[in-house]
Design a protein around this motif. Structure first.
Motif, PDB file in Angstrom:
ATOM      1  N   ILE A 113      39.836  31.348  28.222  1.00  0.00           N
ATOM      2  CA  ILE A 113      38.806  30.320  28.365  1.00  0.00           C
ATOM      3  C   ILE A 113      39.176  29.466  29.569  1.00  0.00           C
ATOM      4  CG2 ILE A 113      39.916  28.653  26.799  1.00  0.00           C
ATOM      5  CD1 ILE A 113      37.062  27.896  25.847  1.00  0.00           C
ATOM      6  N   GLY A 114      38.176  29.137  30.404  1.00  0.00           N
ATOM      7  CA  GLY A 114      38.429  28.303  31.570  1.00  0.00           C
ATOM      8  C   GLY A 114      38.516  29.107  32.852  1.00  0.00           C
ATOM      9  N   ASP A 115      39.236  28.567  33.847  1.00  0.00           N
ATOM     10  CA  ASP A 115      39.288  29.235  35.152  1.00  0.00           C
ATOM     11  C   ASP A 115      40.692  29.616  35.606  1.00  0.00           C
ATOM     12  OD1 ASP A 115      40.264  26.724  35.720  1.00  0.00           O
ATOM     13  OD2 ASP A 115      38.960  26.365  37.448  1.00  0.00           O
ATOM     14  N   SER A 116      41.660  29.626  34.679  1.00  0.00           N
ATOM     15  CA  SER A 116      42.895  30.344  34.990  1.00  0.00           C
ATOM     16  C   SER A 116      42.544  31.824  34.982  1.00  0.00           C
ATOM     17  CB  SER A 116      43.990  30.018  33.970  1.00  0.00           C
ATOM     18  OG  SER A 116      44.333  28.641  34.039  1.00  0.00           O
ATOM     19  N   ARG A 117      43.427  32.670  35.485  1.00  0.00           N
ATOM     20  CA  ARG A 117      43.049  34.073  35.647  1.00  0.00           C
ATOM     21  C   ARG A 117      44.156  35.042  35.240  1.00  0.00           C
ATOM     22  NH1 ARG A 117      40.055  34.226  41.630  1.00  0.00           N
ATOM     23  NH2 ARG A 117      38.305  32.844  41.073  1.00  0.00           N
ATOM     24  N   ALA A 118      43.732  36.279  34.953  1.00  0.00           N
ATOM     25  CA  ALA A 118      44.653  37.406  34.814  1.00  0.00           C
ATOM     26  C   ALA A 118      44.205  38.483  35.786  1.00  0.00           C
ATOM     27  CB  ALA A 118      44.647  37.942  33.385  1.00  0.00           C
ATOM     28  N   TYR A 119      45.161  39.017  36.538  1.00  0.00           N
ATOM     29  CA  TYR A 119      44.901  40.101  37.482  1.00  0.00           C
ATOM     30  C   TYR A 119      45.742  41.321  37.110  1.00  0.00           C
ATOM     31  CZ  TYR A 119      42.760  36.917  40.966  1.00  0.00           C
ATOM     32  OH  TYR A 119      41.955  36.026  41.639  1.00  0.00           O
ATOM     33  N   LEU A 120      45.207  42.492  37.367  1.00  0.00           N
ATOM     34  CA  LEU A 120      45.945  43.745  37.272  1.00  0.00           C
ATOM     35  C   LEU A 120      46.149  44.289  38.674  1.00  0.00           C
ATOM     36  CD1 LEU A 120      47.076  46.326  35.861  1.00  0.00           C
ATOM     37  CD2 LEU A 120      44.697  47.152  35.780  1.00  0.00           C
ATOM     38  N   VAL A 121      47.393  44.547  39.047  1.00  0.00           N
ATOM     39  CA  VAL A 121      47.701  45.211  40.312  1.00  0.00           C
ATOM     40  C   VAL A 121      48.201  46.608  39.981  1.00  0.00           C
ATOM     41  CG1 VAL A 121      49.093  45.185  42.411  1.00  0.00           C
ATOM     42  CG2 VAL A 121      48.243  43.027  41.458  1.00  0.00           C
ATOM     43  N   LEU A 195      44.976  31.301  47.830  1.00  0.00           N
ATOM     44  CA  LEU A 195      45.179  32.702  48.200  1.00  0.00           C
ATOM     45  C   LEU A 195      44.034  33.556  47.677  1.00  0.00           C
ATOM     46  CD1 LEU A 195      48.277  31.518  47.901  1.00  0.00           C
ATOM     47  CD2 LEU A 195      48.860  33.931  48.099  1.00  0.00           C
ATOM     48  N   ARG A 196      43.497  34.394  48.518  1.00  0.00           N
ATOM     49  CA  ARG A 196      42.475  35.344  48.096  1.00  0.00           C
ATOM     50  C   ARG A 196      43.138  36.471  47.312  1.00  0.00           C
ATOM     51  NH1 ARG A 196      38.023  34.715  52.015  1.00  0.00           N
ATOM     52  NH2 ARG A 196      38.705  33.240  53.605  1.00  0.00           N
ATOM     53  N   PRO A 197      42.379  37.145  46.460  1.00  0.00           N
ATOM     54  CA  PRO A 197      42.958  38.258  45.687  1.00  0.00           C
ATOM     55  C   PRO A 197      43.650  39.304  46.555  1.00  0.00           C
ATOM     56  CG  PRO A 197      40.815  37.690  44.813  1.00  0.00           C
ATOM     57  CD  PRO A 197      40.994  36.868  46.055  1.00  0.00           C
ATOM     58  N   GLU A 198      43.065  39.602  47.697  1.00  0.00           N
ATOM     59  CA  GLU A 198      43.671  40.614  48.590  1.00  0.00           C
ATOM     60  C   GLU A 198      45.036  40.158  49.095  1.00  0.00           C
ATOM     61  OE1 GLU A 198      43.344  44.473  50.070  1.00  0.00           O
ATOM     62  OE2 GLU A 198      42.036  43.368  48.691  1.00  0.00           O
ATOM     63  N   GLU A 199      45.175  38.863  49.351  1.00  0.00           N
ATOM     64  CA  GLU A 199      46.461  38.327  49.800  1.00  0.00           C
ATOM     65  C   GLU A 199      47.482  38.360  48.671  1.00  0.00           C
ATOM     66  OE1 GLU A 199      45.544  34.982  53.088  1.00  0.00           O
ATOM     67  OE2 GLU A 199      44.661  34.560  51.119  1.00  0.00           O
ATOM     68  N   ILE A 203      51.129  40.565  48.748  1.00  0.00           N
ATOM     69  CA  ILE A 203      52.453  40.002  48.455  1.00  0.00           C
ATOM     70  C   ILE A 203      53.099  40.734  47.284  1.00  0.00           C
ATOM     71  CG2 ILE A 203      53.657  37.940  47.622  1.00  0.00           C
ATOM     72  CD1 ILE A 203      51.622  36.291  49.274  1.00  0.00           C
ATOM     73  N   ILE A 204      52.337  40.993  46.229  1.00  0.00           N
ATOM     74  CA  ILE A 204      52.891  41.653  45.047  1.00  0.00           C
ATOM     75  C   ILE A 204      53.331  43.077  45.358  1.00  0.00           C
ATOM     76  CG2 ILE A 204      52.279  42.572  42.759  1.00  0.00           C
ATOM     77  CD1 ILE A 204      50.662  40.029  42.291  1.00  0.00           C
ATOM     78  N   THR A 205      52.529  43.796  46.123  1.00  0.00           N
ATOM     79  CA  THR A 205      52.859  45.201  46.406  1.00  0.00           C
ATOM     80  C   THR A 205      53.952  45.343  47.462  1.00  0.00           C
ATOM     81  OG1 THR A 205      51.030  45.333  48.006  1.00  0.00           O
ATOM     82  CG2 THR A 205      50.582  46.069  45.750  1.00  0.00           C
ATOM     83  N   SER A 206      54.212  44.290  48.232  1.00  0.00           N
ATOM     84  CA  SER A 206      55.221  44.385  49.290  1.00  0.00           C
ATOM     85  C   SER A 206      56.621  44.021  48.812  1.00  0.00           C
ATOM     86  CB  SER A 206      54.842  43.476  50.466  1.00  0.00           C
ATOM     87  OG  SER A 206      54.903  42.108  50.089  1.00  0.00           O
ATOM     88  N   GLN A 207      56.735  43.531  47.567  1.00  0.00           N
ATOM     89  CA  GLN A 207      58.031  43.095  47.048  1.00  0.00           C
ATOM     90  C   GLN A 207      58.392  43.867  45.774  1.00  0.00           C
ATOM     91  OE1 GLN A 207      59.854  40.899  48.779  1.00  0.00           O
ATOM     92  NE2 GLN A 207      58.180  40.607  50.245  1.00  0.00           N
ATOM     93  N   ARG A 208      59.673  44.134  45.616  1.00  0.00           N
ATOM     94  CA  ARG A 208      60.145  44.791  44.394  1.00  0.00           C
ATOM     95  C   ARG A 208      60.691  43.788  43.375  1.00  0.00           C
ATOM     96  NH1 ARG A 208      63.294  50.409  46.032  1.00  0.00           N
ATOM     97  NH2 ARG A 208      61.504  51.436  47.038  1.00  0.00           N
ATOM     98  N   LEU A 218      54.149  31.217  45.437  1.00  0.00           N
ATOM     99  CA  LEU A 218      54.172  29.762  45.328  1.00  0.00           C
ATOM    100  C   LEU A 218      54.323  29.103  46.690  1.00  0.00           C
ATOM    101  CD1 LEU A 218      54.387  27.071  43.788  1.00  0.00           C
ATOM    102  CD2 LEU A 218      56.836  27.521  43.517  1.00  0.00           C
ATOM    103  N   ASP A 219      55.291  29.573  47.480  1.00  0.00           N
ATOM    104  CA  ASP A 219      55.536  28.971  48.791  1.00  0.00           C
ATOM    105  C   ASP A 219      54.302  29.066  49.693  1.00  0.00           C
ATOM    106  OD1 ASP A 219      58.077  28.327  48.017  1.00  0.00           O
ATOM    107  OD2 ASP A 219      59.069  29.960  49.096  1.00  0.00           O
ATOM    108  N   THR A 220      53.579  30.188  49.600  1.00  0.00           N
ATOM    109  CA  THR A 220      52.377  30.358  50.413  1.00  0.00           C
ATOM    110  C   THR A 220      51.307  29.349  50.017  1.00  0.00           C
ATOM    111  OG1 THR A 220      52.853  32.729  50.603  1.00  0.00           O
ATOM    112  CG2 THR A 220      50.641  32.018  51.207  1.00  0.00           C
ATOM    113  N   ALA A 221      51.126  29.160  48.705  1.00  0.00           N
ATOM    114  CA  ALA A 221      50.149  28.177  48.230  1.00  0.00           C
ATOM    115  C   ALA A 221      50.544  26.765  48.645  1.00  0.00           C
ATOM    116  CB  ALA A 221      50.008  28.273  46.714  1.00  0.00           C
TER     117      ALA A 221
END
Length: 238
Positions: A113-121, A195-199, A203-208, A218-221
């Protein structure tokens, strides 16, 4: 599964009204973004997630219907937040978003409920698993504005649904089957406002390392203004 969490007050707000819950023993991961007067948002978000974690831990061993149990507990939590807001003047009008995921093996149930989000990468794709319950979110869904206009809309923080604002509120339920390597991000709007979803995906796919990943997000935001509290949990399926 592996996971990492981070929360920050940002660069503008005096206090952090976000809360998070990471309970890997019961597969529960959740973020909440509180709203209200002085410290009321913090009370709303922490009350909601504490109630959810405590009660879900009690019912999980015996429940066969996780969706119904999750909804029932959140409805009770909503009533608790609402009663606090009506009984105490300093909490008047408070409420909170909640985006909560329960992992059962490779099956995920999300209550939202609300505008927090869940994303699947997954691989090189990012998918928003939840819908924003906000004025701008509705305008976007119905074609009233473009995604570009939504990013800077003056009413982008106006919610159409939030926990604790009425004796009974409607939660959305989503289910998602997962694969090894999938990453699920739960975050407050303090992240996605910058941050846009693509950004986020890049970041998520470039780091292990998950700890490094959430720190870079966080630092980017923060570099882009940090106008709100920023909270996130990143879960990786193994």
């Amino acid at each position: 599964m592996k996971w990492s969490q981070i929360t920050d007050v940002g660069r503008v707000r005096a206090g952090n009204e976000d809360s998070l819950c990471a309970c890997p023993d019961i597969g529960l991961f959740a973020v909440a973004d509180g709203m209200g007067g002085h410290k009321a948002g913090e009370i709303a978000s922490s009350t909601a997630l504490n109630y959810l974690a405590e009660n879900l831990r009690e019912v999980l061993p015996g429940t066969r219907d996780i969706q119904s149990s999750l909804l029932r507990i959140l409805e009770e939590a909503n009533l608790r937040v609402y009663r606090l807001s009506t009984e105490f003047e300093q909490y008047r009008g408070m409420g909170t978003t909640v985006t909560a995921g329960v992992f059962m093996g490779y099956h995920l149930v999300i209550a939202h409920i609300g505008d927090s989000r869940a994303y699947l990468v997954r691989g090189n794709e990012i998918t928003q698993l939840t819908e924003d319950h906000s004025l701008v979110g509705e305008m976007l869904r119905y074609g009233g504005i473009t995604e570009e206009q939504a990013l800077n809309h003056p009413q982008r923080n106006v919610l159409t649904r939030a926990m604790g604002t009425a004796p009974s509120v409607k939660f959305d339920i989503y289910t998602q089957n997962l694969l090894p390597g999938d990453k699920i991000l739960f975050c407050s709007d303090g992240l996605v406002n910058h941050l846009r979803p693509e950004e986020i995906k890049e970041i998520i796919t470039s780091q292990r390392d998950l700890d490094l990943t959430v720190k870079i997000l966080l630092d980017t935001a923060l570099e882009r203004g940090g106008l709100d509290n920023i909270t996130m949990i990143l879960v990786e399926m193994e």
